[in-house]
Motif scaffolding. Structure first.
Motif, short mmCIF file in Angstrom:
data_model
loop_
_atom_site.label_atom_id
_atom_site.label_comp_id
_atom_site.label_asym_id
_atom_site.label_seq_id
_atom_site.Cartn_x
_atom_site.Cartn_y
_atom_site.Cartn_z
N LEU A 48 0.82 -1.20 0.00
CA LEU A 48 0.00 0.00 0.00
C LEU A 48 0.86 1.26 0.00
O LEU A 48 0.57 2.23 -0.72
N GLY A 49 1.94 1.26 0.78
CA GLY A 49 2.84 2.39 0.79
C GLY A 49 3.52 2.59 -0.56
O GLY A 49 3.69 3.72 -1.03
N LEU A 50 3.90 1.49 -1.22
CA LEU A 50 4.50 1.59 -2.55
C LEU A 50 3.51 2.13 -3.57
O LEU A 50 3.88 2.90 -4.47
N LEU A 51 2.24 1.73 -3.42
CA LEU A 51 1.20 2.26 -4.31
C LEU A 51 1.06 3.76 -4.15
O LEU A 51 1.01 4.50 -5.14
N LEU A 52 1.02 4.22 -2.91
CA LEU A 52 0.89 5.66 -2.66
C LEU A 52 2.12 6.41 -3.17
O LEU A 52 2.00 7.50 -3.73
N ALA A 53 3.30 5.82 -3.00
CA ALA A 53 4.52 6.48 -3.49
C ALA A 53 4.54 6.55 -5.01
O ALA A 53 4.96 7.56 -5.59
N THR A 54 4.07 5.50 -5.67
CA THR A 54 4.07 5.47 -7.13
C THR A 54 3.18 6.55 -7.72
O THR A 54 3.44 7.05 -8.82
N ALA A 55 2.12 6.93 -7.00
CA ALA A 55 1.22 7.98 -7.49
C ALA A 55 1.93 9.31 -7.65
O ALA A 55 1.46 10.18 -8.39
N PHE A 56 3.07 9.49 -6.98
CA PHE A 56 3.81 10.76 -7.05
C PHE A 56 5.01 10.68 -7.98
O PHE A 56 5.90 11.53 -7.93
N PHE A 57 5.05 9.64 -8.82
CA PHE A 57 6.07 9.54 -9.86
C PHE A 57 5.46 9.95 -11.19
O PHE A 57 4.29 10.31 -11.28
N ASP A 58 6.25 9.86 -12.24
CA ASP A 58 5.77 10.24 -13.57
C ASP A 58 6.18 9.17 -14.57
O ASP A 58 7.00 8.30 -14.26
N THR A 59 5.64 9.26 -15.77
CA THR A 59 5.96 8.32 -16.84
C THR A 59 6.55 9.08 -18.03
O THR A 59 6.00 10.10 -18.46
N ASP A 60 7.66 8.58 -18.53
CA ASP A 60 8.28 9.20 -19.69
C ASP A 60 7.38 9.00 -20.91
O ASP A 60 7.04 7.87 -21.26
N SER A 61 7.00 10.08 -21.56
CA SER A 61 6.07 10.00 -22.69
C SER A 61 6.68 9.31 -23.91
O SER A 61 5.94 8.81 -24.76
N PHE A 62 8.00 9.25 -24.00
CA PHE A 62 8.66 8.64 -25.16
C PHE A 62 8.91 7.15 -24.95
O PHE A 62 8.57 6.33 -25.80
N THR A 63 9.49 6.80 -23.80
CA THR A 63 9.83 5.39 -23.53
C THR A 63 8.73 4.65 -22.78
O THR A 63 8.68 3.42 -22.81
N GLY A 64 7.84 5.37 -22.08
CA GLY A 64 6.81 4.72 -21.29
C GLY A 64 7.29 4.21 -19.96
O GLY A 64 6.52 3.58 -19.23
N ARG A 65 8.54 4.48 -19.62
CA ARG A 65 9.09 4.02 -18.35
C ARG A 65 8.81 5.03 -17.24
O ARG A 65 8.62 6.22 -17.49
N ILE A 66 8.81 4.51 -16.00
CA ILE A 66 8.55 5.37 -14.85
C ILE A 66 9.79 6.20 -14.54
O ILE A 66 10.91 5.68 -14.52
N THR A 67 9.60 7.49 -14.35
CA THR A 67 10.67 8.37 -13.91
C THR A 67 10.47 8.68 -12.44
O THR A 67 9.43 9.19 -12.04
N TYR A 68 11.46 8.34 -11.64
CA TYR A 68 11.33 8.45 -10.19
C TYR A 68 11.67 9.86 -9.71
O TYR A 68 12.58 10.08 -8.92
N ALA A 69 10.93 10.81 -10.24
CA ALA A 69 11.05 12.21 -9.82
C ALA A 69 9.72 12.63 -9.20
O ALA A 69 8.66 12.41 -9.78
N PHE A 70 9.80 13.24 -8.03
CA PHE A 70 8.59 13.59 -7.30
C PHE A 70 7.76 14.60 -8.08
O PHE A 70 8.28 15.63 -8.54
N THR A 71 6.48 14.30 -8.22
CA THR A 71 5.55 15.21 -8.87
C THR A 71 4.15 14.96 -8.34
O THR A 71 3.80 13.82 -8.02
N THR A 72 3.37 16.00 -8.26
CA THR A 72 1.98 15.88 -7.81
C THR A 72 1.01 16.00 -8.97
O THR A 72 -0.20 16.13 -8.76
N GLU A 73 1.53 15.94 -10.18
CA GLU A 73 0.68 16.16 -11.36
C GLU A 73 -0.44 15.13 -11.46
O GLU A 73 -1.59 15.47 -11.74
N ASN A 74 -0.11 13.85 -11.25
CA ASN A 74 -1.13 12.81 -11.37
C ASN A 74 -2.22 12.96 -10.33
O ASN A 74 -3.42 12.87 -10.64
N VAL A 75 -1.83 13.20 -9.09
CA VAL A 75 -2.80 13.32 -8.01
C VAL A 75 -3.68 14.55 -8.22
O VAL A 75 -4.91 14.48 -8.07
N VAL A 76 -3.08 15.68 -8.57
CA VAL A 76 -3.86 16.90 -8.81
C VAL A 76 -4.80 16.71 -9.99
O VAL A 76 -5.96 17.14 -9.97
#
Length: 288
Positions: A48-76
């Motif tokens: 559950l903690g990993l799920l919540l943490a993943t919500a604050f990551f982002d996805t690279d639009s070109f490769t589709g891989r997760i970028t582990y940089a903090f962002t609130t864009e998805n949640v907002v």
């Protein structure tokens, strides 16, 4: 010189440890609960903690891989976009409708099995029998029944939210019947006889004796029916037509945009937490 344990004796270290556990009941309780708590932390709280943490990551639009940089864009985005909020309202509405319908159907059934029938165990077993069948088999059966060309095609509007609520009610009804049956069984005979001996009429006995028992039992059953409906997505796909619930959004974005799917998955967690806090005062959580 070390003391070793021999047959029929206990080493001094063992006696000291036993004495420590005897003097410290909290330590003894912690030792008994530690394996279960560790299992809970590893298999539930950590994911559950990993799920919540993943919500604050982002996805690279070109490769589709997760970028582990903090962002609130998805949640907002999830919390402010009208379409997603409408999906939340639709999902909560379906869960509430299923819960209310389960309560209406389970009440007379539980009253009969717990207070009237001479073989309550047999009836409870019959109520539980549908749980032994496959989830998909039951959903496909209702899909056939509710299809426009099916046996109920002329009596039902076909696929859509009506079909979703009916199918989910059938699936989760046993989870409402069992708490009601357990609550009513606890007052079988003695309480009702005492109310009758004191001159209480049937409605008065129901209002003063039965209803206080039913309220927390219904709330306990609603935890199952509400939460299971809130997270369902297969039934909506098979009998819901073009409708969507929160589970469908998570399923559709899981493989392509995991952080966004995690942000959407936070919404039912928030809804369920608010629901549990709401019914906490009824004592329903003590019955689970």
């Amino acid at each position: 010189m070390t003391t070793v344990r021999t047959r029929g004796t206990v080493a001094p270290s063992g006696r000291r440890f036993a004495a420590l556990l005897h003097r410290a009941p909290r330590l003894r309780l912690a030792g008994l609960l530690a394996p279960a708590l560790l299992w809970l932390v590893l298999l539930y709280l950590v994911p559950l903690g990993l799920l919540l943490a993943t919500a604050f990551f982002d996805t690279d639009s070109f490769t589709g891989r997760i970028t582990y940089a903090f962002t609130t864009e998805n949640v907002v985005d999830v919390l402010t976009t009208r379409a997603y909020l409408l999906t939340v309202a639709r999902t909560v509405g379906v869960a509430v409708g299923v819960t209310l319908l389960c309560a209406l159907l389970a009440l007379p059934l539980a009253v009969y099995t717990a207070l009237v029938s001479r073989r309550p165990g047999l009836l409870v077993a019959l109520v539980l029998t549908p749980l032994w069948a496959s989830y998909l088999v039951k959903v496909y059966a209702w899909r056939i029944l509710l299809a426009p060309e099916g046996p109920l095609g002329g009596a039902s509007p076909g696929y859509g939210w009506f079909a979703v609520i009916v199918t989910l009610t059938y699936l989760w009804l046993p989870y409402m019947v069992l708490p009601l049956h357990a609550g009513l069984t606890s007052m079988r005979g003695s309480y009702l006889e005492a109310a009758a001996d004191l001159g209480a009429r049937p409605w008065t006995a129901f209002r003063t004796v039965v209803l206080p028992v039913l309220a927390p039992a219904v709330a306990a059953g609603s935890v199952f029916t509400f939460s299971l409906s809130l997270g369902d997505y297969i039934t909506v796909q098979l009998v819901g037509g073009t409708g969507q619930m929160l589970g469908n959004l998570v399923y559709q974005n899981f493989s392509t945009d995991l952080p966004f799917a995690a942000a959407v998955a936070v919404l039912p967690l928030i809804v369920m937490a608010a629901y549990l806090l709401t019914i906490r005062r009824t004592g329903a959580l003590d019955r689970l």
